[in-house]
Design a protein around this motif. Structure first.
Motif, PDB file in Angstrom:
ATOM      1  N   GLU A 286       0.861  -3.772  -2.984  1.00 51.41           N
ATOM      2  CA  GLU A 286       0.945  -2.973  -4.198  1.00 51.41           C
ATOM      3  C   GLU A 286       0.139  -3.209  -5.509  1.00 51.41           C
ATOM      4  O   GLU A 286      -0.087  -2.563  -6.231  1.00 51.41           O
TER       5      GLU A 286
ATOM      6  N   PHE B 295      -1.820   2.121   0.820  1.00 55.23           N
ATOM      7  CA  PHE B 295      -0.549   1.321   0.455  1.00 55.23           C
ATOM      8  C   PHE B 295       0.627   1.923   0.982  1.00 55.23           C
ATOM      9  O   PHE B 295       1.588   1.245   1.706  1.00 55.23           O
ATOM     10  N   ARG B 296       0.788   3.192   1.306  1.00 54.06           N
ATOM     11  CA  ARG B 296       2.036   3.980   2.062  1.00 54.06           C
ATOM     12  C   ARG B 296       1.872   3.524   3.482  1.00 54.06           C
ATOM     13  O   ARG B 296       2.907   3.747   4.131  1.00 54.06           O
TER      14      ARG B 296
ATOM     15  N   TYR C 243      -3.223  -2.024  -4.799  1.00 50.35           N
ATOM     16  CA  TYR C 243      -3.256  -0.590  -5.126  1.00 50.35           C
ATOM     17  C   TYR C 243      -3.508  -0.389  -6.516  1.00 50.35           C
ATOM     18  O   TYR C 243      -4.164   0.340  -7.043  1.00 50.35           O
ATOM     19  N   SER C 244      -2.365  -1.315  -7.243  1.00 53.20           N
ATOM     20  CA  SER C 244      -2.494  -0.961  -8.651  1.00 53.20           C
ATOM     21  C   SER C 244      -3.435  -1.272  -9.204  1.00 53.20           C
ATOM     22  O   SER C 244      -4.122  -0.549 -10.340  1.00 53.20           O
TER      23      SER C 244
END
Length: 160
Positions: free
Chosen positions: A100, A93-94, A103-104
């Motif tokens: 997002e 993600f970064r 990732y969540s």
């Protein structure tokens, strides 16, 4: 105990013993297909790359961080790799590879399954442990990122 024996045994036994067993059984049945599918995918990957020289590296998703967590925290390999998967998803993600929302979803799923994800290892110590990872080759390590759920990509990451 089968359902027929549960209903014949009476309401108290049904509530205290049989319903929890039935619930666990249903949860197990829900897990059968995803586990079967995962094993089938893994077997297909291993069959296509028996020596781990390319495609098979995708099966190491979460292992780079996981091995470091396992050594640092003394938790089981499976729990450490689950925590490593969450960190690898965060790293993806970064880097802008993983959205997002994906990732969540990954993080929430791992948390809902009860994996210990709130592991606090100082960055320097994590890096030191990664430098000693068995998968490291020279001054690089093959790291599995995600570009989406079910879309792994393996990249060489310099570690010097």
């Amino acid at each position: 105990m089968g359902l027929e024996k549960c209903s014949a045994a009476g309401p108290l036994l049904l509530v205290t013993t049989c319903l929890p067993a039935l619930s666990a059984s249903l949860q197990c049945r829900k897990a059968v297909f995803p586990v079967f599918r995962s094993v089938k995918v893994k077997a297909g990957v291993v069959a296509r790359d028996e020596k781990e020289s390319g495609l098979r590296r995708i099966l190491n998703f979460g292992h780079t961080f996981g091995h470091a967590i396992e050594l640092s925290e003394g938790i089981s390999h499976g729990f450490a790799v689950a925590a490593g998967m969450e960190l690898a998803a965060l790293f993806s993600f970064r880097k802008g590879y993983l959205g997002e929302k994906d990732y969540s979803r990954i993080s929430m799923l791992l948390r809902s399954l009860g994996y210990p994800l709130d592991i606090k290892i100082p960055a320097g110590k994590m890096w030191e442990l990664i430098l000693n990872d068995k998968k490291k080759t020279g001054s690089e390590i093959f790291f599995v990122f995600l570009k989406g759920i079910g879309k792994p990509v393996v990249e060489k990451v310099p570690v010097d």
